[in-house]
Write a protein that holds these residues in place. Structure first.
Motif, PDB file in Angstrom:
ATOM      1  N   PHE A   1      48.259  39.900  30.093  1.00 40.53           N
ATOM      2  CA  PHE A   1      48.556  40.264  31.477  1.00 40.53           C
ATOM      3  C   PHE A   1      49.747  39.474  32.010  1.00 40.53           C
ATOM      4  CE2 PHE A   1      47.996  39.044  35.936  1.00 40.53           C
ATOM      5  CZ  PHE A   1      48.160  40.278  36.537  1.00 40.53           C
ATOM      6  N   ARG A   2      49.796  38.203  31.701  1.00 39.43           N
ATOM      7  CA  ARG A   2      50.880  37.359  32.193  1.00 39.43           C
ATOM      8  C   ARG A   2      52.208  37.656  31.523  1.00 39.43           C
ATOM      9  NH1 ARG A   2      47.585  31.555  32.483  1.00 39.43           N
ATOM     10  NH2 ARG A   2      46.753  31.855  34.618  1.00 39.43           N
ATOM     11  N   ASP A  53      35.056  35.065  30.754  1.00 40.39           N
ATOM     12  CA  ASP A  53      34.380  36.348  30.965  1.00 40.39           C
ATOM     13  C   ASP A  53      35.188  37.239  31.905  1.00 40.39           C
ATOM     14  OD1 ASP A  53      33.839  35.560  33.604  1.00 40.39           O
ATOM     15  OD2 ASP A  53      31.761  35.062  33.198  1.00 40.39           O
ATOM     16  N   GLY A  54      34.755  38.494  32.016  1.00 37.07           N
ATOM     17  CA  GLY A  54      35.522  39.463  32.798  1.00 37.07           C
ATOM     18  C   GLY A  54      35.621  39.103  34.267  1.00 37.07           C
ATOM     19  N   ILE A  55      34.594  38.479  34.809  1.00 36.61           N
ATOM     20  CA  ILE A  55      34.620  38.092  36.218  1.00 36.61           C
ATOM     21  C   ILE A  55      35.630  36.973  36.439  1.00 36.61           C
ATOM     22  CG2 ILE A  55      33.250  37.082  38.088  1.00 36.61           C
ATOM     23  CD1 ILE A  55      30.809  38.561  36.755  1.00 36.61           C
ATOM     24  N   GLY A  56      35.627  35.981  35.539  1.00 37.47           N
ATOM     25  CA  GLY A  56      36.617  34.920  35.632  1.00 37.47           C
ATOM     26  C   GLY A  56      38.023  35.447  35.437  1.00 37.47           C
ATOM     27  N   LEU A  57      38.194  36.389  34.510  1.00 32.99           N
ATOM     28  CA  LEU A  57      39.503  36.998  34.286  1.00 32.99           C
ATOM     29  C   LEU A  57      39.964  37.756  35.518  1.00 32.99           C
ATOM     30  CD1 LEU A  57      41.902  37.830  32.590  1.00 32.99           C
ATOM     31  CD2 LEU A  57      40.466  39.562  31.477  1.00 32.99           C
ATOM     32  N   CYS A  58      39.045  38.488  36.143  1.00 34.98           N
ATOM     33  CA  CYS A  58      39.378  39.220  37.365  1.00 34.98           C
ATOM     34  C   CYS A  58      39.865  38.252  38.441  1.00 34.98           C
ATOM     35  CB  CYS A  58      38.152  39.996  37.846  1.00 34.98           C
ATOM     36  SG  CYS A  58      38.428  40.997  39.322  1.00 34.98           S
ATOM     37  N   ARG A  59      39.182  37.129  38.602  1.00 36.77           N
ATOM     38  CA  ARG A  59      39.595  36.146  39.610  1.00 36.77           C
ATOM     39  C   ARG A  59      40.991  35.603  39.310  1.00 36.77           C
ATOM     40  NH1 ARG A  59      34.091  33.932  39.215  1.00 36.77           N
ATOM     41  NH2 ARG A  59      32.890  34.640  41.035  1.00 36.77           N
ATOM     42  N   ARG A  60      41.260  35.313  38.040  1.00 39.59           N
ATOM     43  CA  ARG A  60      42.562  34.766  37.676  1.00 39.59           C
ATOM     44  C   ARG A  60      43.673  35.779  37.942  1.00 39.59           C
ATOM     45  NH1 ARG A  60      41.677  30.539  33.863  1.00 39.59           N
ATOM     46  NH2 ARG A  60      43.940  30.261  33.709  1.00 39.59           N
ATOM     47  N   VAL A  61      43.400  37.042  37.638  1.00 40.43           N
ATOM     48  CA  VAL A  61      44.386  38.093  37.903  1.00 40.43           C
ATOM     49  C   VAL A  61      44.658  38.208  39.401  1.00 40.43           C
ATOM     50  CG1 VAL A  61      44.785  40.593  37.832  1.00 40.43           C
ATOM     51  CG2 VAL A  61      43.918  39.404  35.800  1.00 40.43           C
ATOM     52  N   SER A  79      48.066  38.975  41.537  1.00 40.38           N
ATOM     53  CA  SER A  79      48.342  40.410  41.425  1.00 40.38           C
ATOM     54  C   SER A  79      47.313  41.246  42.173  1.00 40.38           C
ATOM     55  CB  SER A  79      48.341  40.823  39.945  1.00 40.38           C
ATOM     56  OG  SER A  79      48.476  42.223  39.800  1.00 40.38           O
ATOM     57  N   LEU A  80      47.778  42.404  42.676  1.00 37.16           N
ATOM     58  CA  LEU A  80      46.908  43.378  43.327  1.00 37.16           C
ATOM     59  C   LEU A  80      46.683  44.601  42.435  1.00 37.16           C
ATOM     60  CD1 LEU A  80      48.503  43.230  46.896  1.00 37.16           C
ATOM     61  CD2 LEU A  80      46.461  42.039  46.087  1.00 37.16           C
ATOM     62  N   VAL A  81      46.976  44.490  41.147  1.00 33.12           N
ATOM     63  CA  VAL A  81      46.819  45.599  40.218  1.00 33.12           C
ATOM     64  C   VAL A  81      45.388  46.134  40.277  1.00 33.12           C
ATOM     65  CG1 VAL A  81      46.230  44.059  38.302  1.00 33.12           C
ATOM     66  CG2 VAL A  81      47.198  46.316  37.812  1.00 33.12           C
TER      67      VAL A  81
END
Length: 246
Positions: free
Chosen positions: A53-54, A71-79, A83-85
């Motif tokens: 992503f980066r 995990d996906g939740i942590g990844l979502c937070r980092r994104v 980003s507003l993707v």
């Protein structure tokens, strides 16, 4: 129910990042979505997904909740830090805490695994429509009301200003960054100020769900809007829904 037709050829294919640790599902989803014209990039764990992503540009992310490393939740937070993707979460526990945690982290929508391809494609198309949403000229203005002097379609509710033409939002003059789903939800409220909108009306108009949609996506998106706009801007009408205060 019949599957949606593959999308017509696009000079700029939509780029999707899929992060899924199950090898079979990752290959299956990749092949299926490529058939619909999406340009796929896949990762098997959250840290690899974050690095991809980066390093690149994507139009939409599809994240499994249960991932090794991050995990996906942590990844979502980092994104969401940068980003507003649009983000679609996939959960194997549709009635559990995963859904709530994913939506609170900033995801726009979710699907429950196992998921049919036509459902996944429908949710992706809905998210992409929100990301490119443009209201009709004059949407939200009373009949006969003149545009703002600047030529903008400007709606003002106290310290909240919404430029419906430029799709820009500010509070007390400071810009507020909203995800596509948050913005479309706010525009739906702004088109009916002071009117109570039921959750299922919002599910239909914003998320494009039918009668069986999950109202938690509405509640959690409203919570995110309140954190950004002020807790008193959107009022809960118990037993009915929500309304935007004039």
């Amino acid at each position: 129910m019949s599957s949606p037709a593959p999308a017509p050829a696009d000079p700029r294919p939509v780029r999707v990042l899929l992060v899924e640790d199950d090898d079979l599902m990752r290959r299956s989803f990749t092949v299926a979505l490529e058939r619909y014209g999406y340009r796929m990039t896949a990762a098997a764990d959250g840290l690899a997904g974050l690095e991809l992503f980066r390093d690149d540009s994507f139009d939409l992310l599809v994240l499994d909740v249960m991932l090794p490393g991050l995990d996906g939740i942590g990844l979502c937070r980092r994104v969401r830090e940068t980003s507003l993707v649009p983000i679609l979460m996939m959960s194997a526990r549709g009635d559990g805490l995963d859904v709530v945690a994913g939506l609170e982290a900033g995801a726009d929508d979710y699907v429950v695994k196992p998921v049919d391809t036509y459902v996944l494609v429908a949710r992706i198309r809905s998210l992409l429509r929100r990301a490119t949403y443009a209201p009709a000229p004059g949407a939200g203005r009373a009949t006969g009301e003149e545009p703002a002097p600047s030529g903008k379609d400007l709606l003002v509710f106290g310290d909240l200003s919404i430029d419906t033409g430029g799709l820009e939002v500010s509070v007390s003059g400071s810009p507020v960054a909203l995800t596509p789903t948050e913005l479309k939800l706010l525009l739906e409220f702004a088109a009916h100020p002071g009117v109570v909108l039921e959750r299922y009306t919002l599910l239909r108009n914003v998320w494009e769900y039918g009668w069986d949609g999950d109202s938690r996506v509405v509640d959690l998106c409203v919570q995110r809007l309140r954190r950004k706009l002020g807790r008193d801007r959107i009022e809960t009408v118990r037993g009915f829904g929500y309304k935007l205060r004039r």
